[in-house]
Design a protein around this motif. Structure first.
Motif, PDB file in Angstrom:
ATOM      1  N   MET A   1     -40.922   5.830  15.736  1.00  0.00           N
ATOM      2  CA  MET A   1     -40.893   4.582  15.018  1.00  0.00           C
ATOM      3  C   MET A   1     -39.613   3.849  15.414  1.00  0.00           C
ATOM      4  O   MET A   1     -38.534   4.396  15.376  1.00  0.00           O
ATOM      5  CB  MET A   1     -40.930   4.864  13.516  1.00  0.00           C
ATOM      6  N   SER A   2     -39.724   2.567  15.785  1.00  0.00           N
ATOM      7  CA  SER A   2     -38.550   1.803  16.199  1.00  0.00           C
ATOM      8  C   SER A   2     -38.004   1.003  15.017  1.00  0.00           C
ATOM      9  O   SER A   2     -38.725   0.618  14.115  1.00  0.00           O
ATOM     10  CB  SER A   2     -38.905   0.854  17.346  1.00  0.00           C
ATOM     11  N   ALA A   3     -36.695   0.775  15.071  1.00  0.00           N
ATOM     12  CA  ALA A   3     -36.040  -0.004  14.020  1.00  0.00           C
ATOM     13  C   ALA A   3     -36.386  -1.475  14.189  1.00  0.00           C
ATOM     14  O   ALA A   3     -36.565  -1.967  15.284  1.00  0.00           O
ATOM     15  CB  ALA A   3     -34.533   0.188  14.099  1.00  0.00           C
ATOM     16  N   VAL A   4     -36.496  -2.174  13.067  1.00  0.00           N
ATOM     17  CA  VAL A   4     -36.761  -3.601  13.088  1.00  0.00           C
ATOM     18  C   VAL A   4     -35.474  -4.316  13.505  1.00  0.00           C
ATOM     19  O   VAL A   4     -34.418  -4.105  12.913  1.00  0.00           O
ATOM     20  CB  VAL A   4     -37.220  -4.095  11.702  1.00  0.00           C
ATOM     21  N   GLN A   5     -35.553  -5.132  14.533  1.00  0.00           N
ATOM     22  CA  GLN A   5     -34.397  -5.882  15.007  1.00  0.00           C
ATOM     23  C   GLN A   5     -34.526  -7.331  14.554  1.00  0.00           C
ATOM     24  O   GLN A   5     -35.546  -7.960  14.785  1.00  0.00           O
ATOM     25  CB  GLN A   5     -34.324  -5.833  16.535  1.00  0.00           C
ATOM     26  N   THR A   6     -33.508  -7.841  13.905  1.00  0.00           N
ATOM     27  CA  THR A   6     -33.487  -9.240  13.515  1.00  0.00           C
ATOM     28  C   THR A   6     -32.141  -9.824  13.907  1.00  0.00           C
ATOM     29  O   THR A   6     -31.151  -9.106  14.054  1.00  0.00           O
ATOM     30  CB  THR A   6     -33.678  -9.438  12.001  1.00  0.00           C
ATOM     31  N   LYS A   7     -32.111 -11.123  14.078  1.00  0.00           N
ATOM     32  CA  LYS A   7     -30.874 -11.803  14.421  1.00  0.00           C
ATOM     33  C   LYS A   7     -29.964 -11.826  13.198  1.00  0.00           C
ATOM     34  O   LYS A   7     -30.401 -12.185  12.104  1.00  0.00           O
ATOM     35  CB  LYS A   7     -31.190 -13.224  14.884  1.00  0.00           C
ATOM     36  N   PRO A   8     -28.699 -11.452  13.379  1.00  0.00           N
ATOM     37  CA  PRO A   8     -27.773 -11.512  12.243  1.00  0.00           C
ATOM     38  C   PRO A   8     -27.634 -12.949  11.736  1.00  0.00           C
ATOM     39  O   PRO A   8     -27.813 -13.904  12.490  1.00  0.00           O
ATOM     40  CB  PRO A   8     -26.448 -11.019  12.826  1.00  0.00           C
ATOM     41  N   SER A   9     -27.324 -13.096  10.471  1.00  0.00           N
ATOM     42  CA  SER A   9     -27.079 -14.414   9.891  1.00  0.00           C
ATOM     43  C   SER A   9     -25.675 -14.420   9.299  1.00  0.00           C
ATOM     44  O   SER A   9     -25.019 -13.380   9.208  1.00  0.00           O
ATOM     45  CB  SER A   9     -28.122 -14.741   8.819  1.00  0.00           C
ATOM     46  N   THR A  10     -25.218 -15.595   8.917  1.00  0.00           N
ATOM     47  CA  THR A  10     -23.901 -15.701   8.293  1.00  0.00           C
ATOM     48  C   THR A  10     -24.019 -16.400   6.952  1.00  0.00           C
ATOM     49  O   THR A  10     -24.948 -17.173   6.716  1.00  0.00           O
ATOM     50  CB  THR A  10     -22.904 -16.475   9.183  1.00  0.00           C
ATOM     51  N   VAL A  11     -23.085 -16.094   6.089  1.00  0.00           N
ATOM     52  CA  VAL A  11     -23.013 -16.711   4.774  1.00  0.00           C
ATOM     53  C   VAL A  11     -21.535 -16.810   4.399  1.00  0.00           C
ATOM     54  O   VAL A  11     -20.725 -15.980   4.825  1.00  0.00           O
ATOM     55  CB  VAL A  11     -23.813 -15.895   3.721  1.00  0.00           C
ATOM     56  N   THR A  12     -21.202 -17.828   3.629  1.00  0.00           N
ATOM     57  CA  THR A  12     -19.837 -17.968   3.123  1.00  0.00           C
ATOM     58  C   THR A  12     -19.802 -17.457   1.692  1.00  0.00           C
ATOM     59  O   THR A  12     -20.675 -17.776   0.885  1.00  0.00           O
ATOM     60  CB  THR A  12     -19.377 -19.436   3.173  1.00  0.00           C
ATOM     61  N   ALA A  13     -18.820 -16.650   1.397  1.00  0.00           N
ATOM     62  CA  ALA A  13     -18.668 -16.086   0.058  1.00  0.00           C
ATOM     63  C   ALA A  13     -17.206 -16.217  -0.358  1.00  0.00           C
ATOM     64  O   ALA A  13     -16.325 -16.435   0.479  1.00  0.00           O
ATOM     65  CB  ALA A  13     -19.093 -14.623   0.046  1.00  0.00           C
ATOM     66  N   VAL A  14     -16.967 -16.069  -1.654  1.00  0.00           N
ATOM     67  CA  VAL A  14     -15.613 -16.160  -2.206  1.00  0.00           C
ATOM     68  C   VAL A  14     -15.199 -14.777  -2.690  1.00  0.00           C
ATOM     69  O   VAL A  14     -15.940 -14.122  -3.431  1.00  0.00           O
ATOM     70  CB  VAL A  14     -15.557 -17.184  -3.363  1.00  0.00           C
ATOM     71  N   ALA A  15     -14.014 -14.349  -2.280  1.00  0.00           N
ATOM     72  CA  ALA A  15     -13.493 -13.054  -2.713  1.00  0.00           C
ATOM     73  C   ALA A  15     -13.240 -13.081  -4.225  1.00  0.00           C
ATOM     74  O   ALA A  15     -12.556 -13.971  -4.725  1.00  0.00           O
ATOM     75  CB  ALA A  15     -12.209 -12.728  -1.960  1.00  0.00           C
ATOM     76  N   GLN A  16     -13.806 -12.134  -4.929  1.00  0.00           N
ATOM     77  CA  GLN A  16     -13.621 -12.038  -6.375  1.00  0.00           C
ATOM     78  C   GLN A  16     -12.571 -10.992  -6.728  1.00  0.00           C
ATOM     79  O   GLN A  16     -11.752 -11.196  -7.602  1.00  0.00           O
ATOM     80  CB  GLN A  16     -14.947 -11.679  -7.060  1.00  0.00           C
ATOM     81  N   GLU A  17     -12.649  -9.858  -6.015  1.00  0.00           N
ATOM     82  CA  GLU A  17     -11.711  -8.769  -6.275  1.00  0.00           C
ATOM     83  C   GLU A  17     -11.431  -8.070  -4.953  1.00  0.00           C
ATOM     84  O   GLU A  17     -12.357  -7.703  -4.237  1.00  0.00           O
ATOM     85  CB  GLU A  17     -12.292  -7.785  -7.292  1.00  0.00           C
ATOM     86  N   VAL A  18     -10.165  -7.904  -4.640  1.00  0.00           N
ATOM     87  CA  VAL A  18      -9.753  -7.248  -3.401  1.00  0.00           C
ATOM     88  C   VAL A  18      -8.935  -6.020  -3.784  1.00  0.00           C
ATOM     89  O   VAL A  18      -7.924  -6.128  -4.496  1.00  0.00           O
ATOM     90  CB  VAL A  18      -8.927  -8.200  -2.512  1.00  0.00           C
ATOM     91  N   LEU A  19      -9.384  -4.851  -3.328  1.00  0.00           N
ATOM     92  CA  LEU A  19      -8.733  -3.584  -3.661  1.00  0.00           C
ATOM     93  C   LEU A  19      -8.373  -2.844  -2.369  1.00  0.00           C
ATOM     94  O   LEU A  19      -9.018  -1.869  -1.998  1.00  0.00           O
ATOM     95  CB  LEU A  19      -9.675  -2.727  -4.516  1.00  0.00           C
TER      96      LEU A  19
END
Length: 75
Positions: A1-19
């Motif tokens: 069984m082969s893995a499904v390949q899809t084109k990566p996408s991008t999204v902008t997010a805001v950091a809420q908590e950085v540890l």
């Protein structure tokens, strides 16, 4: 069984908590989806991120979920 390949996408997010001591950061995008970064992902060191900072996330999509593969602070 082969893995499904899809084109990566991008999204902008805001950091809420950085540890950086735990190697984690939590971010929320415009659709209120929470994303997690770890110290092993492609990107700068987590201690360079700050709460409230905008970050560009590269997402890889799988049949049942999507995950962050890389990140870069927005300029």
């Amino acid at each position: 069984m082969s893995a499904v390949q899809t084109k990566p996408s991008t999204v902008t997010a805001v950091a809420q908590e950085v540890l950086p001591r735990f190697g984690l950061a939590f971010l929320i995008d415009e659709h209120d989806t929470t994303w997690t970064l770890t110290r092993n992902m492609q990107g700068p060191e987590l201690d360079t991120l700050r709460s409230g900072q905008k970050v560009r996330l590269t997402l890889e999509h799988r049949p049942d979920f999507s995950q962050v593969s890389a990140y870069k602070p927005c300029e």
